[in-house]
Design an enzyme around this catalytic site. Structure first.
Site, PDB file in Angstrom:
ATOM      1  N   HIS A  98      76.887  36.529  21.488  1.00 32.30           N
ATOM      2  CA  HIS A  98      76.904  36.297  22.945  1.00 32.30           C
ATOM      3  C   HIS A  98      78.202  35.593  23.341  1.00 32.30           C
ATOM      4  CE1 HIS A  98      74.248  35.763  26.683  1.00 32.30           C
ATOM      5  NE2 HIS A  98      75.497  35.541  27.038  1.00 32.30           N
ATOM      6  N   ASN A 128      74.663  28.002  32.958  1.00 33.96           N
ATOM      7  CA  ASN A 128      73.461  28.716  33.379  1.00 33.96           C
ATOM      8  C   ASN A 128      72.904  29.485  32.193  1.00 33.96           C
ATOM      9  OD1 ASN A 128      71.466  29.856  34.907  1.00 33.96           O
ATOM     10  ND2 ASN A 128      72.755  31.482  35.718  1.00 33.96           N
ATOM     11  N   ASP A 182      77.471  31.716  23.874  1.00 31.93           N
ATOM     12  CA  ASP A 182      77.635  32.035  25.296  1.00 31.93           C
ATOM     13  C   ASP A 182      79.016  31.545  25.767  1.00 31.93           C
ATOM     14  OD1 ASP A 182      77.202  32.980  27.828  1.00 31.93           O
ATOM     15  OD2 ASP A 182      75.599  31.576  28.351  1.00 31.93           O
TER      16      ASP A 182
END
Ligand code: ZN
Lengths: 430, 304
Positions: free
Chosen positions: A62, A279, A306
């Site tokens: 990710h 987020n 992320d």
């Protein structure tokens, strides 16, 4: 080229190896693991790995590489440079580029750029919907055949349940996984986790329900269809429990969390620290504990970063206007060792498994192991050597990390990608 | 080393008391026939308002002028982002213009915290998003002292839209530091989660919050909150959460009624309460000018 990594503590969860031994690399491939006296006298390069861990190169499923379209934040070159400095030899990059990676052409472009400029292996992830608009399925089959390894609308949730259901059915035909960014947008409007800190700072709170409502929806959709679903960046205690129960029922659900969700709480937002804005948002100490427990009992399969680079102008501003996300490729291993291995939640073997073998299996890529015949992607680090994060020295084009000044362990000393030494004694090989 | 006033969170009780006693002195100036002192002679005060608020801006402007300062207003409708100018750019401009005091109102919480380290001027937060509005809380406390003689031991009930209110947060910090008891009342959909961790009691039943209060403070309801679905109707809001004569009877017999203004008549307070003899709303306005004079004077001449 022949290369021998001698006397390292070799950890290869896929093959059940966890012992001090040698790794022999020939022609870019793993040729042998074990002590071999026959190699004496053969001319080859030798890395002395005494006292160090020798593991499969890390796989981060990710990552936002920002190219094409937002090269002012990151490029495939700088993003993969950051990756190898962090011991990450393969990344799966998210499709929220400009243009969106929702068709064969963009998939091919990313692979081509990675071949030309990348330091690590790059696996594109395609979009679920055209333009990430959540309306019509993207050409998933074409993308898979040109090299996409999963699909997601990451950055946005797939709000329409019927579209998500079709995405699961359709991608199942091509044997790839749908990665779900779970966020009910009607609940997701806000700046940080809902709770005492948000109430004090006067910032709009995001309830854990924003994540959990959609995670339960997607688990139920996958259960009903018998298809796979992978829940992205889990941040709440409730989502851990949803996945735990679903796995018990036999649902084909996998999931990931990020180092920040087991390392920081919403307290990090104090002082309107925009590098703590992401987020899903940083949650509470109770959630952090649940994430660690979920990693420990196997509910959470992978650790991903992320990695979300942003320009200083997008972070040095009002908290409410700041972009979500942090860079993470260069700190993920260190945070995993410090907060999971050293605290007794995971063994080193389990940490490696969640950072290499498991994500590779979910993506169906031939990475994350030291199996003989596989191309040699390896990371070598000393888990006891301490280092201090200096965000100004990160190799990513963007420096938006909340971990400046953190003391971590196990900075990669050698990183080998496809048999080539890319990082040597902690520095890039010229 | 310059000093700023970004909120009451980081002030000590002693500093708050110093400001309040200086403000009482300044109030004499405000109420006198010749409102001209020279404490800020030659200084420049810039009112940088990203949100329209004629009342607050005028209050700061008069406070500056009564003390002989030059005052200029920069009003920017819409966000800085929409304008394409960042707070960093704005800070550089203000430095180049030679600003001594920057009074800033912004719709985003924490905006003054971003600009403060970048400007040479002392910064006064005139309200940032849902965070703090320190001079409002100071003027509220000055008004309470004028009526009650002290803050310590008072029970202050604050009623209304707690979630969006910067007035409530600054009042909690200030009142708690000076030893008051604070209770909050309002609909669950306008309450801030876990705000009781700031040392206050919360009630959804307004009557319970008001019982035995020395001060009843109603918060302004932005009428657009109703359109966003945070409560069903203005009519129902007043019915359950508005302060009328009968609810006020639950407070102490000599309780005062406050409101940061402007009041929506018949929404937060009934007209009879607003115009009644327990309302001190207009005195709050006078206190506002005095408090702002005191804060500006102290920021330039020696600190809190
Ligand atoms: Zn996401």
């Amino acid at each position: 080229m022949k290369l021998l990594i001698k006397n390292g503590h070799v950890i290869d969860p896929a093959n059940g190896i966890d012992e001090v031994t040698d790794v022999y690399i020939n022609n870019g491939e793993i040729a042998e693991i074990g002590k071999n006296d026959d190699l004496a006298g053969v001319e080859m390069q030798i890395i002395d790995a005494d006292g160090k861990i020798v593991a499969p190169g890390l796989v981060d499923m990710h990552v936002h590489l920002r190219e094409p379209g937002q090269e002012y934040k990151e490029t495939i070159e700088t993003g993969t440079l950051a990756a190898v400095y962090g011991g990450v030899t393969s990344v799966a990059c998210m499709p929220n580029t400009e243009p969106v990676c929702d068709n064969e052409t963009v998939v091919r472009f990313i692979k081509e750029r990675a071949k030309e400029t990348g330091y690590a292996n790059v696996f594109p992830v395609g979009a679920v919907s055209k333009g990430l608009e959540g309306k019509f399925l993207a050409e998933i089959g074409d993308m898979v055949f040109s090299g996409a390894v999963a699909i997601t609308d990451d950055g946005h949730p797939v709000e329409n349940a019927a579209l998500m259901r079709r995405a699961m059915q359709y991608s199942d035909m091509f044997d790839i996984t749908v990665i779900s960014h779970c966020e009910d947008m009607s609940l997701g409007e806000g700046d940080m986790n809902e709770g005492a800190v948000a109430s004090e700072l006067g910032l709009r709170g995001i309830s854990p329900s924003a994540e959990e409502v959609m995670a339960s929806r997607d688990i139920l959709l996958a259960e009903n269809l018998g298809c796979r679903v992978h829940i992205a960046h889990i941040s709440t205690k409730g989502t851990v429990e949803l996945v735990r129960q679903a796995k018990k029922r036999g649902v084909k659900v996998t999931c990931e969390t990020c180092p920040h969700y087991f390392s920081l709480t919403d307290e990090a937002c104090r002082g309107y620290n925009t590098n703590a804005k992401m987020n899903p948002p940083l949650r509470t100490a109770e959630d952090v504990l649940a994430i660690k427990e979920g990693l420990k009992d196997g509910t959470i399969d992978c650790i991903v970063t992320d990695h979300a680079p942003h320009h200083p102008d997008e972070k040095q501003c009002e908290f409410g206007y700041a972009k979500n996300g942090i860079v993470g490729l260069e700190t993920s291993l260190g945070l995993g060792i410090k907060n999971l291995v050293n605290e007794g939640y995971l063994t080193m073997n389990q940490l490696i498994e969640k950072m290499s073998k498991n994500p590779s299996e979910i993506l169906g890529i031939a990475k994350g192991t030291l199996s003989v015949g596989r191309s040699a992607d390896i990371v070598i680090f000393d888990p006891e050597s301490e280092w201090t994060v200096d965000t100004s020295k990160l190799h990513s084009k963007s420096k938006n990390s909340p971990f400046d000044g953190f003391r971590l362990y196990g900075k990669p000393e050698y990183v080998i990608v496809n048999g080539n030494i890319v990082i040597n004694s902690g520095e890039l090989m010229k | 080393m310059k000093q700023s006033l970004l909120g009451l969170e980081n002030l000590t009780a002693e500093q708050i008391n110093n400001i309040l006693s200086h403000a009482s002195e300044m109030k004499k100036v405000v109420l006198s026939d010749n409102k001209k002192i020279t404490n800020l002679q030659g200084k420049t005060v810039v009112n940088l308002f990203y949100e329209n608020s004629t009342r607050t801006r005028t209050s700061f402007e008069l406070a500056a002028k009564y003390m002989g300062a030059n005052a200029a207003n920069i009003t920017s409708s819409g966000s800085s982002v929409e304008k394409g100018e960042t707070l960093i750019d704005t800070a550089e401009t203000l430095n180049a213009m030679g600003t001594d005091i920057l009074v800033m109102r912004h719709s985003m919480s924490g905006a003054p915290n971003v600009i403060e380290p970048l400007v040479d001027a002392s910064v006064i937060n005139a309200g940032d998003g849902m965070h703090e509005h320190p001079t409002q809380a100071l003027l509220d406390m000055l008004t309470m002292i004028e009526h009650k003689g002290h803050i310590e031991g008072l029970k202050v009930a604050i009623i209304g839209d707690v979630y969006h209110s910067r007035v409530v947060r600054s009042n909690i910090y200030g009142l708690k530091k000076l030893g008051a008891e604070v209770t909050l009342g309002g609909p669950a959909t306008l309450m801030a989660k876990d705000i009781d961790k700031m040392g206050v009691k919360t009630f959804n039943n307004v009557q319970e919050a008001i019982i035995d209060a020395d001060v009843v403070m109603a918060l302004r309801i932005q009428l657009e909150r109703q359109k966003k679905g945070l409560f069903p109707s203005i009519r129902e809001y007043f019915k359950f959460f508005g302060i009328d004569e009968s609810r006020l009877k639950l407070a102490k017999p000599d309780a005062i009624v406050m409101h940061p203004g402007p009041v929506n008549r018949g929404v937060e307070l009934s007209s009879t309460v607003i115009d009644g003899d327990r309302s001190v709303i207009t005195q709050q306005v006078t206190s506002g000018v005095a408090v702002r004079m005191a804060v500006m004077d102290m920021l330039i001449n020696g600190g809190f």
